[in-house]
Design an enzyme around this catalytic site. Structure first.
Site, PDB file in Angstrom:
ATOM      1  N   GLU A  61       0.830  -1.218   0.000  1.00 57.04           N
ATOM      2  CA  GLU A  61       0.000   0.000   0.000  1.00 57.04           C
ATOM      3  C   GLU A  61       0.860   1.262   0.000  1.00 57.04           C
ATOM      4  OE1 GLU A  61      -2.289  -3.125   2.476  1.00 57.04           O
ATOM      5  OE2 GLU A  61      -0.209  -2.513   2.195  1.00 57.04           O
ATOM      6  N   CYS A  92       0.022   1.770   7.040  1.00 58.49           N
ATOM      7  CA  CYS A  92      -0.503   2.056   5.704  1.00 58.49           C
ATOM      8  C   CYS A  92      -1.777   2.895   5.760  1.00 58.49           C
ATOM      9  CB  CYS A  92      -0.779   0.745   4.969  1.00 58.49           C
ATOM     10  SG  CYS A  92       0.719  -0.228   4.692  1.00 58.49           S
TER      11      CYS A  92
END
Length: 195
Positions: A61, A92
């Site tokens: 991510e 993330c």
């Protein structure tokens, strides 16, 4: 665009994300993958780079967000959707909020480490209320999309590690019936994993 069209795009993008996660395992990475899209256009796709870069911050991510900002030439990713094979962790989730990504779609829940189900970062309204200059509004979150298909990639990658991860409650959806429970892999608990 109607709801059915949105669902079709989400399934198409998640299928691509799951397919991408298979390539991660071939490169010595855990099978994590992420896409950032605008409607039905893929802006970037990424897999974990933790092992290859020897850097624990190189989650799929984070790599995808960084690359999308470069491709679009801006920090703000509003109007974009991030697809991930596993629920984004807290590390993330904060950049997802900071870049104002409007929608998060993931396959496998992470009840122990998830930035949505465990730590509520993706659903926290207070951070955007108190610091609107930094954090965007709460994104729409769709969890569990194609989780069986994503879980199968993990299972095929390493049945023992997947069994341990499930047994410890790190990843995965709770099984609803005995037949589904029978397909889960039972494995002894080894020493902690060190990729």
């Amino acid at each position: 665009m109607d709801q059915q069209a949105h669902k079709a795009i989400d399934r198409k993008m998640m299928a691509r994300c799951i397919e991408l996660s298979k390539s991660a395992r071939k490169l010595g990475e855990f099978p994590f993958a992420a896409l950032i899209c605008r409607k039905d256009e893929v802006i970037v796709e990424a897999i974990n780079r933790v092992a290859r870069d020897a850097d624990v911050t190189r989650h799929a991510e984070i790599v995808a967000i960084s690359e999308a900002q470069k491709v679009l030439g801006r920090k703000n990713l509003s109007g974009c959707t991030i697809y991930s094979t596993v629920e984004p962790c807290p590390m993330c989730s904060f950049p997802i909020r900071e870049t104002r990504i409007r929608k998060v779609v993931y396959a496998i829940k992470s009840p122990m480490m998830g930035g949505h189900s465990k730590f509520s970062i993706l659903s926290d309204r207070e951070i955007s209320r108190v610091m609107p200059e930094v954090f965007g509004d709460v994104p729409e979150v769709i969890d569990g999309l194609m989780h069986r298909e994503a879980e199968m990639v993990w299972r095929r990658w390493n049945p023992i590690i997947w069994g341990v991860i499930r047994h410890r409650g790190c990843f995965g959806h709770h099984k609803q019936n005995k037949e589904a429970e029978d397909e889960a892999i039972q494995a002894p608990l080894p020493a902690p994993l060190r990729p």
